[in-house]
Scaffold this motif. Structure first.
Motif, PDB file in Angstrom:
ATOM      1  N   VAL A  68       0.834  -1.198   0.000  1.00 54.67           N
ATOM      2  CA  VAL A  68       0.000   0.000   0.000  1.00 54.67           C
ATOM      3  C   VAL A  68       0.872   1.252   0.000  1.00 54.67           C
ATOM      4  O   VAL A  68       0.640   2.201  -0.755  1.00 54.67           O
ATOM      5  CB  VAL A  68      -0.950   0.000   1.213  1.00 54.67           C
ATOM      6  N   ALA A  69       1.898   1.257   0.861  1.00 47.71           N
ATOM      7  CA  ALA A  69       2.793   2.416   0.926  1.00 47.71           C
ATOM      8  C   ALA A  69       3.517   2.627  -0.400  1.00 47.71           C
ATOM      9  O   ALA A  69       3.638   3.760  -0.891  1.00 47.71           O
ATOM     10  CB  ALA A  69       3.806   2.228   2.054  1.00 47.71           C
ATOM     11  N   LEU A  70       3.977   1.535  -1.001  1.00 48.32           N
ATOM     12  CA  LEU A  70       4.730   1.639  -2.250  1.00 48.32           C
ATOM     13  C   LEU A  70       3.838   2.094  -3.402  1.00 48.32           C
ATOM     14  O   LEU A  70       4.197   3.010  -4.157  1.00 48.32           O
ATOM     15  CB  LEU A  70       5.365   0.290  -2.582  1.00 48.32           C
ATOM     16  N   PHE A  71       2.669   1.475  -3.551  1.00 47.15           N
ATOM     17  CA  PHE A  71       1.763   1.856  -4.631  1.00 47.15           C
ATOM     18  C   PHE A  71       1.279   3.291  -4.458  1.00 47.15           C
ATOM     19  O   PHE A  71       1.106   4.025  -5.433  1.00 47.15           O
ATOM     20  CB  PHE A  71       0.569   0.899  -4.681  1.00 47.15           C
ATOM     21  N   ASN A  72       1.037   3.684  -3.216  1.00 46.72           N
ATOM     22  CA  ASN A  72       0.636   5.060  -2.956  1.00 46.72           C
ATOM     23  C   ASN A  72       1.745   6.027  -3.363  1.00 46.72           C
ATOM     24  O   ASN A  72       1.486   7.062  -3.984  1.00 46.72           O
ATOM     25  CB  ASN A  72       0.308   5.230  -1.476  1.00 46.72           C
ATOM     26  N   GLY A  73       2.985   5.656  -3.031  1.00 51.41           N
ATOM     27  CA  GLY A  73       4.104   6.510  -3.402  1.00 51.41           C
ATOM     28  C   GLY A  73       4.268   6.638  -4.902  1.00 51.41           C
ATOM     29  O   GLY A  73       4.577   7.719  -5.414  1.00 51.41           O
ATOM     30  N   VAL A  74       4.049   5.547  -5.625  1.00 48.59           N
ATOM     31  CA  VAL A  74       4.132   5.581  -7.089  1.00 48.59           C
ATOM     32  C   VAL A  74       3.130   6.578  -7.648  1.00 48.59           C
ATOM     33  O   VAL A  74       3.422   7.317  -8.600  1.00 48.59           O
ATOM     34  CB  VAL A  74       3.897   4.172  -7.674  1.00 48.59           C
ATOM     35  N   GLY A  75       1.922   6.629  -7.054  1.00 45.92           N
ATOM     36  CA  GLY A  75       0.924   7.604  -7.502  1.00 45.92           C
ATOM     37  C   GLY A  75       1.415   9.028  -7.318  1.00 45.92           C
ATOM     38  O   GLY A  75       1.271   9.867  -8.216  1.00 45.92           O
ATOM     39  N   GLY A  76       2.003   9.312  -6.159  1.00 44.23           N
ATOM     40  CA  GLY A  76       2.539  10.655  -5.929  1.00 44.23           C
ATOM     41  C   GLY A  76       3.678  10.984  -6.867  1.00 44.23           C
ATOM     42  O   GLY A  76       3.785  12.110  -7.374  1.00 44.23           O
ATOM     43  N   GLY A  77       4.542   9.988  -7.130  1.00 43.98           N
ATOM     44  CA  GLY A  77       5.646  10.217  -8.059  1.00 43.98           C
ATOM     45  C   GLY A  77       5.159  10.480  -9.464  1.00 43.98           C
ATOM     46  O   GLY A  77       5.715  11.328 -10.183  1.00 43.98           O
ATOM     47  N   ILE A 118       4.968  19.675  -5.575  1.00 44.06           N
ATOM     48  CA  ILE A 118       5.493  19.629  -4.205  1.00 44.06           C
ATOM     49  C   ILE A 118       4.878  18.476  -3.419  1.00 44.06           C
ATOM     50  O   ILE A 118       5.590  17.644  -2.836  1.00 44.06           O
ATOM     51  CB  ILE A 118       5.225  20.969  -3.487  1.00 44.06           C
ATOM     52  N   ILE A 119       3.556  18.404  -3.410  1.00 42.50           N
ATOM     53  CA  ILE A 119       2.884  17.378  -2.612  1.00 42.50           C
ATOM     54  C   ILE A 119       3.148  15.987  -3.181  1.00 42.50           C
ATOM     55  O   ILE A 119       3.343  15.018  -2.433  1.00 42.50           O
ATOM     56  CB  ILE A 119       1.371  17.651  -2.541  1.00 42.50           C
ATOM     57  N   GLY A 120       3.155  15.872  -4.512  1.00 43.27           N
ATOM     58  CA  GLY A 120       3.430  14.574  -5.124  1.00 43.27           C
ATOM     59  C   GLY A 120       4.824  14.067  -4.798  1.00 43.27           C
ATOM     60  O   GLY A 120       5.018  12.878  -4.513  1.00 43.27           O
ATOM     61  N   SER A 121       5.810  14.956  -4.822  1.00 41.26           N
ATOM     62  CA  SER A 121       7.186  14.560  -4.502  1.00 41.26           C
ATOM     63  C   SER A 121       7.321  14.197  -3.025  1.00 41.26           C
ATOM     64  O   SER A 121       7.991  13.215  -2.676  1.00 41.26           O
ATOM     65  CB  SER A 121       8.154  15.694  -4.861  1.00 41.26           C
ATOM     66  N   ILE A 122       6.677  14.964  -2.141  1.00 46.23           N
ATOM     67  CA  ILE A 122       6.689  14.628  -0.720  1.00 46.23           C
ATOM     68  C   ILE A 122       6.095  13.247  -0.498  1.00 46.23           C
ATOM     69  O   ILE A 122       6.646  12.417   0.233  1.00 46.23           O
ATOM     70  CB  ILE A 122       5.902  15.685   0.096  1.00 46.23           C
ATOM     71  N   SER A 123       4.958  13.000  -1.151  1.00 46.55           N
ATOM     72  CA  SER A 123       4.284  11.710  -0.989  1.00 46.55           C
ATOM     73  C   SER A 123       5.147  10.561  -1.508  1.00 46.55           C
ATOM     74  O   SER A 123       5.239   9.506  -0.865  1.00 46.55           O
ATOM     75  CB  SER A 123       2.940  11.731  -1.727  1.00 46.55           C
ATOM     76  N   PHE A 124       5.790  10.754  -2.666  1.00 52.24           N
ATOM     77  CA  PHE A 124       6.599   9.683  -3.248  1.00 52.24           C
ATOM     78  C   PHE A 124       7.758   9.307  -2.339  1.00 52.24           C
ATOM     79  O   PHE A 124       7.925   8.140  -1.966  1.00 52.24           O
ATOM     80  CB  PHE A 124       7.119  10.114  -4.620  1.00 52.24           C
TER      81      PHE A 124
END
Length: 459
Positions: free
Chosen positions: A86-95, A127-133
Motif C-alpha cells: 500500500v505504501a509503495l503503490f501510494n508513493g508511485v501515484g505521488g511520483g 510539491i505534494i506529489g514529490s513529498i508523498s513519493f
C-alpha cells in the motif's frame, strides 16, 4: 453539449462513490473495491477518448507495463506485506503526479499565457506529489525493515530542517510560478520537496506508521486532484478529491485513536523522540504449555482475543478462528479486541480476520471492548505488543506514552503467544509480560494455536 466522454466520467464517479461506500465494513469491502476498480477502468477509457490525446504507442506501452507489474505484484503479495505494498503503490501515484507536473512545465516553460490557477495547481501537485513519493518510500523501507523502525532524527534541529526544506521548495515554486522558464528551478522544487518528505517521515517511529501511510495517501489524492485541475481532467479531480478527503478523515481518526495531533505529524514531532533502549520492568516471565492454555480457555466463561502483527506474520488467523469456533460451541463467549493501529496499516486485523470468516459481530473496536477486559476470564494476546503495553499509561519516558492501549492487563488471566521476548515495532519493553497473572506461550503463533486446538479437542 453532453458527449459520450462526459457520460462515462459521470458513470465512473458514481462507481467511485458507490465503491467507497462498500469499504465501510469487512463484509462489503471486497465488492466495494471491485466496483471502484471498475469505475477506474471506465475513467481510463473516457480519458482515452480525449481528442488529440497524443502518442498512442507510448500510452499502450504504459498500460501494458503497469498491468504486467501491478497485477502479479498485487496477487502474489502476502497479507503480512500488504502495508508495504500500500505504501509503495501510494508513493508511485505521488511520483507520477510529480513527473506529470514536470512534463507540463517542459511543454510550457514559464506557464506563459496560462490562467493563474494552472501554475499554482501544477506546482502544488509537484510539491505534494514529490513529498508523498519519497515519504512513502521511507515508510515502505521501515515497514519492510530495510530502514530501522525506530525514529531517526536530528533532535532539536529536525523541525527547523523540515521547515527549511519545505520553505525552499515553496520559494522555488513561487519563482517558477511568476514566469521563470528555468527548468533547473522546477527540478529544485521536486528535489527539495522530496528531501522534505524523507525528513518528515524518518523521525516517525515504526509503531506510528499506520497513521503515516494514511496521511501520505491523502497527500497523493490531493496532488492528483491539483494535477487534474491544471490539466482540465475531471476524472483526476474527482478521484483525487475522494482519495484526499477519505485519507484525511482516516488520518484524523487514526491520530485521535493514537492520542496524537495531525500538526505534530506534519511538523516532524510525531513520534520524534529517539526510542530508549529496552529496559526491564522487574519480575520474570512465566512460560506455559499448550495443554495448560487449553484448560484455561475451556473453563473460561469469557475470552477476549487480541490479535496483532505476530498473528499476521504467522498467518494464524484461520487457526485462531477454528479455535474460537470450538470455544463458542462449548458455550464460551469469545470476542476480538481490535486496536486501530494493530498491525502495520489501518484495518490490518479486520482484513485478516474477515479473510478467516470471523463473524463481524465478534470484532470489537478498542472503545467498545476496553471496559470488558475487567470481566474477561482470559485475554489471549496473539503477537500484539505495543498496543497492549501498560507503559503507554504509566511511563512518561516511553516513546508510546499517551497512546491509548487495550486494557489487557485488567483481565483475570493473560496469555501471550509470542516467538521470543523481543520488543515490538516501537522497540520498547512490555511490562505486561512480567505481570504475575501473565503466562507466555512461546513459538510460532499458528503452530501454538493449532496445538492448543488439539488439546481442546482432547478435553
Amino acid at each position: 453539449m453532453i458527449t459520450l466522454r462526459s457520460v462515462l466520467y459521470i458513470l465512473a464517479f458514481a462507481l467511485f462513490i458507490y465503491g467507497l461506500m462498500g469499504l465501510t465494513g469487512p463484509r462489503t469491502a471486497a465488492r466495494g473495491n471491485a466496483i471502484a476498480a471498475a469505475g477506474m477502468v471506465v475513467a481510463v477509457v473516457a480519458t482515452l477518448l480525449t481528442p488529440g490525446l497524443g502518442n498512442w504507442g507510448l500510452i499502450a506501452l504504459g498500460l501494458v507495463v503497469g498491468t504486467v507489474i501491478g497485477v502479479p505484484a498485487a496477487r502474489r503479495v502476502k497479507m503480512t506485506a500488504m502495508p508495504q505494498m500500500v505504501a509503495l503503490f501510494n508513493g508511485v501515484g505521488g511520483g507520477a503526479v510529480a513527473l506529470t507536473a514536470w512534463v507540463e512545465f517542459r511543454e510550457d516553460p514559464g506557464f506563459l499565457g496560462e490562467p493563474a490557477f494552472v501554475p499554482i495547481a501544477t506546482l502544488f501537485a509537484a510539491i505534494i506529489g514529490s513529498i508523498s513519493f519519497w515519504g512513502s518510500l521511507v515508510a515502505f523501507g521501515k515497514l519492510q525493515e530495510l530502514v530501522p523502525g525506530r525514529p531517526i532524527t536530528l533532535g532539536r534541529l529536525q523541525l527547523p530542517l523540515n521547515v527549511l526544506l519545505l520553505a525552499a521548495a515553496v520559494g522555488c515554486a513561487v519563482v517558477v510560478g511568476l514566469g521563470s522558464e528555468a527548468e533547473p528551478l522546477l527540478v529544485a522544487v521536486l528535489v527539495l520537496a522530496g528531501l522534505a518528505g524523507i525528513a518528515v517521515v524518518l523521525p516517525i517511529g515504526g509503531a506510528d506508521m499506520p497513521v503515516v501511510v494514511s496521511l501520505l495517501n491523502a497527500f497523493t489524492g490531493l496532488s492528483a486532484a491539483a494535477a487534474g485541475l491544471a490539466l482540465g481532467n475531471t476524472a483526476m479531480i474527482v478521484a483525487g478529491m475522494l482519495v484526499g478527503a477519505s485519507g484525511s478523515i482516516l488520518t484524523d481518526q487514526m491520530a485521535k485513536a493514537m492520542n496524537r495531533s495531525i500538526p505534530s505529524i506534519v511538523a516532524g514531532g510525531f513520534g520524534g523522540a529517539t526510542a530508549p533502549a529496552p529496559t526491564a520492568h522487574g519480575g520474570s516471565v512465566r512460560s506455559t504449555s499448550a495443554s495448560d492454555v487449553a484448560i484455561q480457555l475451556a473453563y473460561a466463561e469469557r475470552v477476549i482475543v487480541v490479535p496483532g502483527y505476530g498473528m499476521a506474520v504467522a498467518q494464524a488467523q484461520h487457526a485462531v478462528q477454528d479455535m474460537a469456533k470450538l470455544l463458542v460451541d462449548r458455550g464460551v463467549d469469545v470476542s476480538y479486541a481490535i486496536h486501530p493501529v494493530a498491525g502495520r496499516m489501518p484495518g490490518h486485523m479486520n482484513v485478516l480476520l474477515a479473510e478467516a470468516d470471523v463473524p463481524y459481530e465478534q470484532l470489537k473496536e478498542m472503545d467498545e471492548i476496553n471496559d470488558e477486559f475487567a470481566r474477561a476470564d482470559v485475554a489471549l494476546v496473539i503477537g500484539a505488543n505495543d498496543v497492549t503495553n501498560p507503559a503507554a499509561r504509566t511511563d512518561p519516558g516511553s516513546p508510546i506514552y499517551g497512546m491509548p492501549i487495550l486494557n489487557v492487563d485488567q483481565a483475570k488471566t493473560v496469555i501471550v503467544l509470542k516467538r521470543s521476548m523481543s520488543t515490538g515495532f516501537a522497540g520498547v519493553d512490555n511490562p505486561l509480560h512480567a505481570d504475575q497473572k501473565t503466562s507466555m506461550l512461546f513459538g510460532d503463533a499458528k503452530t501454538s494455536v493449532r496445538e492448543v486446538l488439539e488439546e481442546l479437542k482432547a478435553l
